[in-house]
Design a protein around this motif. Structure first.
Motif, PDB file in Angstrom:
ATOM      1  N   ARG A 113      19.473  41.191  85.682  1.00 39.90           N
ATOM      2  CA  ARG A 113      18.100  41.104  85.188  1.00 39.90           C
ATOM      3  C   ARG A 113      17.419  39.795  85.589  1.00 39.90           C
ATOM      4  NH1 ARG A 113      19.186  42.312  80.379  1.00 39.90           N
ATOM      5  NH2 ARG A 113      19.089  40.301  79.312  1.00 39.90           N
ATOM      6  N   ILE A 114      18.169  38.699  85.582  1.00 37.23           N
ATOM      7  CA  ILE A 114      17.516  37.415  85.855  1.00 37.23           C
ATOM      8  C   ILE A 114      17.750  36.903  87.270  1.00 37.23           C
ATOM      9  CG2 ILE A 114      17.773  36.815  83.421  1.00 37.23           C
ATOM     10  CD1 ILE A 114      19.753  34.641  84.297  1.00 37.23           C
ATOM     11  N   SER A 115      18.637  37.554  88.045  1.00 36.68           N
ATOM     12  CA  SER A 115      18.882  37.105  89.418  1.00 36.68           C
ATOM     13  C   SER A 115      17.635  37.257  90.260  1.00 36.68           C
ATOM     14  CB  SER A 115      20.035  37.892  90.043  1.00 36.68           C
ATOM     15  OG  SER A 115      21.266  37.547  89.460  1.00 36.68           O
ATOM     16  N   ARG A 116      17.389  36.292  91.133  1.00 35.67           N
ATOM     17  CA  ARG A 116      16.199  36.330  91.995  1.00 35.67           C
ATOM     18  C   ARG A 116      16.539  36.560  93.463  1.00 35.67           C
ATOM     19  NH1 ARG A 116      13.201  37.371  87.920  1.00 35.67           N
ATOM     20  NH2 ARG A 116      12.921  35.706  86.408  1.00 35.67           N
ATOM     21  N   SER A 117      17.755  36.244  93.873  1.00 39.36           N
ATOM     22  CA  SER A 117      18.104  36.331  95.284  1.00 39.36           C
ATOM     23  C   SER A 117      18.445  37.765  95.682  1.00 39.36           C
ATOM     24  CB  SER A 117      19.311  35.434  95.570  1.00 39.36           C
ATOM     25  OG  SER A 117      20.425  35.864  94.825  1.00 39.36           O
ATOM     26  N   PRO A 118      18.253  38.110  96.971  1.00 38.41           N
ATOM     27  CA  PRO A 118      18.597  39.471  97.431  1.00 38.41           C
ATOM     28  C   PRO A 118      20.059  39.820  97.191  1.00 38.41           C
ATOM     29  CG  PRO A 118      17.284  38.325  99.081  1.00 38.41           C
ATOM     30  CD  PRO A 118      17.640  37.304  98.035  1.00 38.41           C
ATOM     31  N   ASN A 147      22.450  47.912  96.608  1.00 37.80           N
ATOM     32  CA  ASN A 147      21.842  47.035  97.598  1.00 37.80           C
ATOM     33  C   ASN A 147      22.908  46.539  98.581  1.00 37.80           C
ATOM     34  OD1 ASN A 147      21.066  44.422  98.785  1.00 37.80           O
ATOM     35  ND2 ASN A 147      19.218  44.646  97.557  1.00 37.80           N
ATOM     36  N   PRO A 148      22.743  46.748  99.894  1.00 38.27           N
ATOM     37  CA  PRO A 148      23.772  46.348 100.856  1.00 38.27           C
ATOM     38  C   PRO A 148      24.062  44.846 100.844  1.00 38.27           C
ATOM     39  CG  PRO A 148      22.203  47.852 101.875  1.00 38.27           C
ATOM     40  CD  PRO A 148      21.638  47.491 100.541  1.00 38.27           C
ATOM     41  N   VAL A 149      23.015  44.034 100.727  1.00 39.69           N
ATOM     42  CA  VAL A 149      23.218  42.581 100.701  1.00 39.69           C
ATOM     43  C   VAL A 149      24.012  42.191  99.467  1.00 39.69           C
ATOM     44  CG1 VAL A 149      22.065  40.337 100.607  1.00 39.69           C
ATOM     45  CG2 VAL A 149      21.101  42.179 101.993  1.00 39.69           C
ATOM     46  N   GLN A 150      23.631  42.775  98.344  1.00 40.88           N
ATOM     47  CA  GLN A 150      24.325  42.517  97.078  1.00 40.88           C
ATOM     48  C   GLN A 150      25.785  42.953  97.160  1.00 40.88           C
ATOM     49  OE1 GLN A 150      22.432  44.655  93.935  1.00 40.88           O
ATOM     50  NE2 GLN A 150      24.018  44.231  92.428  1.00 40.88           N
ATOM     51  N   ARG A 151      26.017  44.127  97.732  1.00 40.67           N
ATOM     52  CA  ARG A 151      27.374  44.662  97.829  1.00 40.67           C
ATOM     53  C   ARG A 151      28.245  43.790  98.736  1.00 40.67           C
ATOM     54  NH1 ARG A 151      25.973  49.370  98.888  1.00 40.67           N
ATOM     55  NH2 ARG A 151      26.130  49.389 101.158  1.00 40.67           N
ATOM     56  N   THR A 152      27.691  43.373  99.882  1.00 40.40           N
ATOM     57  CA  THR A 152      28.451  42.539 100.820  1.00 40.40           C
ATOM     58  C   THR A 152      28.848  41.215 100.189  1.00 40.40           C
ATOM     59  OG1 THR A 152      27.349  43.523 102.736  1.00 40.40           O
ATOM     60  CG2 THR A 152      28.360  41.367 103.054  1.00 40.40           C
ATOM     61  N   GLN A 153      27.905  40.557  99.546  1.00 40.13           N
ATOM     62  CA  GLN A 153      28.204  39.255  98.950  1.00 40.13           C
ATOM     63  C   GLN A 153      29.197  39.394  97.804  1.00 40.13           C
ATOM     64  OE1 GLN A 153      25.168  36.302  98.700  1.00 40.13           O
ATOM     65  NE2 GLN A 153      25.634  35.840  96.570  1.00 40.13           N
ATOM     66  N   ALA A 154      28.985  40.394  96.953  1.00 39.31           N
ATOM     67  CA  ALA A 154      29.869  40.564  95.792  1.00 39.31           C
ATOM     68  C   ALA A 154      31.291  40.902  96.223  1.00 39.31           C
ATOM     69  CB  ALA A 154      29.318  41.649  94.879  1.00 39.31           C
ATOM     70  N   LEU A 155      31.426  41.800  97.182  1.00 35.37           N
ATOM     71  CA  LEU A 155      32.752  42.222  97.609  1.00 35.37           C
ATOM     72  C   LEU A 155      33.519  41.067  98.249  1.00 35.37           C
ATOM     73  CD1 LEU A 155      34.701  44.593  97.799  1.00 35.37           C
ATOM     74  CD2 LEU A 155      33.757  45.093 100.055  1.00 35.37           C
ATOM     75  N   GLY A 156      32.823  40.288  99.081  1.00 33.89           N
ATOM     76  CA  GLY A 156      33.478  39.143  99.693  1.00 33.89           C
ATOM     77  C   GLY A 156      33.971  38.162  98.642  1.00 33.89           C
ATOM     78  N   GLY A 157      33.137  37.891  97.644  1.00 34.33           N
ATOM     79  CA  GLY A 157      33.537  36.973  96.585  1.00 34.33           C
ATOM     80  C   GLY A 157      34.705  37.488  95.769  1.00 34.33           C
ATOM     81  N   VAL A 158      34.691  38.782  95.463  1.00 36.92           N
ATOM     82  CA  VAL A 158      35.770  39.377  94.668  1.00 36.92           C
ATOM     83  C   VAL A 158      37.090  39.320  95.426  1.00 36.92           C
ATOM     84  CG1 VAL A 158      36.652  41.555  93.752  1.00 36.92           C
ATOM     85  CG2 VAL A 158      34.312  40.850  93.241  1.00 36.92           C
TER      86      VAL A 158
END
Length: 453
Positions: A113-118, A147-158
């Protein structure tokens, strides 16, 4: 002791005239006081931070919300969400770990809800924290992101988080991903975590990957992880680095050496003078130096490249030097013997200088000898957003080449036309364009495409 005193007399603990024990520094005391009061009454602590003069109030708010989140993350999150965006960004990460550990579903919803970045950075960060305790759940949530950008960043971090404790598990998850950016980013994160504790294992694993893009990206990231930790060890590992990643590895080691010993960085670089792409490698290293010390960058260039390579390297670092110290960059122009590289450098200095001090840039450019390099620099000044209509007209009179003047008119007309159509028409009456250029300009006017420029 101080915590007990603070809990009993919070207003006095924050007061500037409080009789504090002489052995304690005020900042250290206030941090302890903030923590203790936050445990009992966070709103009182917030009030005291607001009403009492404390150094850097936001740092105390960060201490407060972190303690608050230990026992009531929902309330802390609600308060953060009501703050200005700047403060939200600074404080949200301080409660992320405690929030997602206690109330994962609610915490992740709040982060979205509060995130601003893609890439929904806060949400991705929370998933990395979650992966420490529940890797399968974190991985499932990351993969489900729309969101592909969201998925890529989250998966890499996990996967990076999983790799810190169970590399084999992270690698097994990676093998199930299809080739592409998602897999490449995940490989980068896994390799980076592995490299922190077992660089040889990380490199051997990367060399075993079939995905070339993932392998190259990961080697580039790992190079800095390993080199910053131990440049000597990184230098010895170069033989394990594939050909396509060697330049990045050489640069990382040189940069790490240079932090403490420029001579050692130079010795390392000169080992690779005969390798293809050496000039570009030297240029990239010099650019890193230029951001910190233009003089050190010039010293490095003088000791690592010669002849035309030196001219090319100097011209390449000019934009970085000019953005930091334009007068220094201008003084380097005579160091460049090659005409083409000197002209390139003059334009770079003029463009960068004009952004900070248009009048000084103009004075320098108009003092240069007549010729194509001077005309080219004048084109850049005429197209600069800092030039008024009168200044632009004056610059155009200085340009001797009709070709350069025509280009300058086109660029200036586009720039001025975005905010002053009458000014643009005045410019074009003084310096008419040829029919083809005028037709292109008219088309842009008709379709109102100014915002794209």
């Amino acid at each position: 002791m101080i915590a007990t005193w603070a809990s009993q007399q919070p207003e006095r603990a924050f007061a500037s005239d409080a009789e504090l024990p002489p052995d304690w520094q005020r900042d250290e005391l206030l941090e302890q006081v903030t923590t203790e009061i936050a445990r009992r009454d966070p709103y009182l602590a917030l009030e005291l931070i607001t009403t009492v003069k404390v150094p850097d109030p936001d740092s105390y708010r960060a201490i407060l919300v972190e303690e608050w989140a230990r026992y009531d993350p929902s309330s802390a999150a609600q308060w953060i969400e009501a703050q200005k965006l700047r403060l939200q960004g600074r404080l949200a990460y301080r409660i992320a770990g405690a929030y997602v550990a206690q109330q994962p579903a609610e915490a992740l919803d709040w982060a979205l809800r509060i995130s601003r970045s893609p890439g929904r950075n806060l949400w991705s960060y929370m998933l990395r924290q979650m992966a420490v305790h529940d890797p399968q759940a974190a991985l499932s949530i990351a993969l489900a992101a729309e969101n592909p950008v969201q998925r890529t960043q989250a998966l890499g971090g996990v996967l990076g988080s999983i790799a810190a404790s169970d590399p084999a598990l992270a690698m097994s998850y990676l093998e199930k991903l299809p080739a592409g950016e998602l897999r490449s980013q995940a490989a980068v994160e896994i390799a980076s975590r592995l490299a922190e504790t077992a660089p040889i294992v990380a490199l051997d694993w990367l060399n075993s990957l079939d995905d070339r893009d993932a392998r190259i990206q990961a080697f580039m990231r790992v190079s800095y992880t390993v080199a910053n930790a131990d440049p000597d060890a990184a230098a010895e590992l170069l033989e394990r680095v594939p050909k396509e990643a060697r330049p990045a590895w050489i640069i990382a080691v040189a940069n790490a050496y240079a932090e403490n010993d420029l001579d050692k960085a130079v010795q390392w670089m000169r080992k690779f003078q005969e390798e293809p792409g050496y000039t570009r490698t030297a240029q990239r290293i010099a650019m890193m130096f230029a951001g910190r010390s233009p003089e050190a960058a010039l010293n490095l260039i003088d000791r690592t490249v010669d002849g035309k390579q030196r001219d090319e390297t100097l011209a390449g670092v000019m934009p970085m030097v000019a953005s930091q110290a334009p007068e220094t960059a201008a003084g380097w122009i005579d160091e460049i013997a090659d005409d083409n590289y000197r002209a390139q450098a003059i334009s770079s200095v003029a463009s960068a200088w004009a952004q900070h001090d248009f009048l000084s840039a103009r004075k320098w450019v108009t003092s240069l000898p007549s010729g194509p390099p001077r005309d080219q620099a004048l084109v850049h000044l005429a197209g600069s957003g800092a030039a008024s209509l009168d200044e632009t007209l004056s610059l155009l009179r200085e340009i001797q080449s009709p070709e350069h003047r025509s280009r300058a008119v086109s660029e200036a007309a586009l720039r001025i036309g975005r905010r002053d159509r009458d000014g643009m028409r005045t410019l074009l009456r003084r310096y008419p364009l040829d029919p083809q250029q005028q037709q292109q300009l008219d088309s842009m006017l008709e379709h109102q495409v100014w915002d794209g420029w």
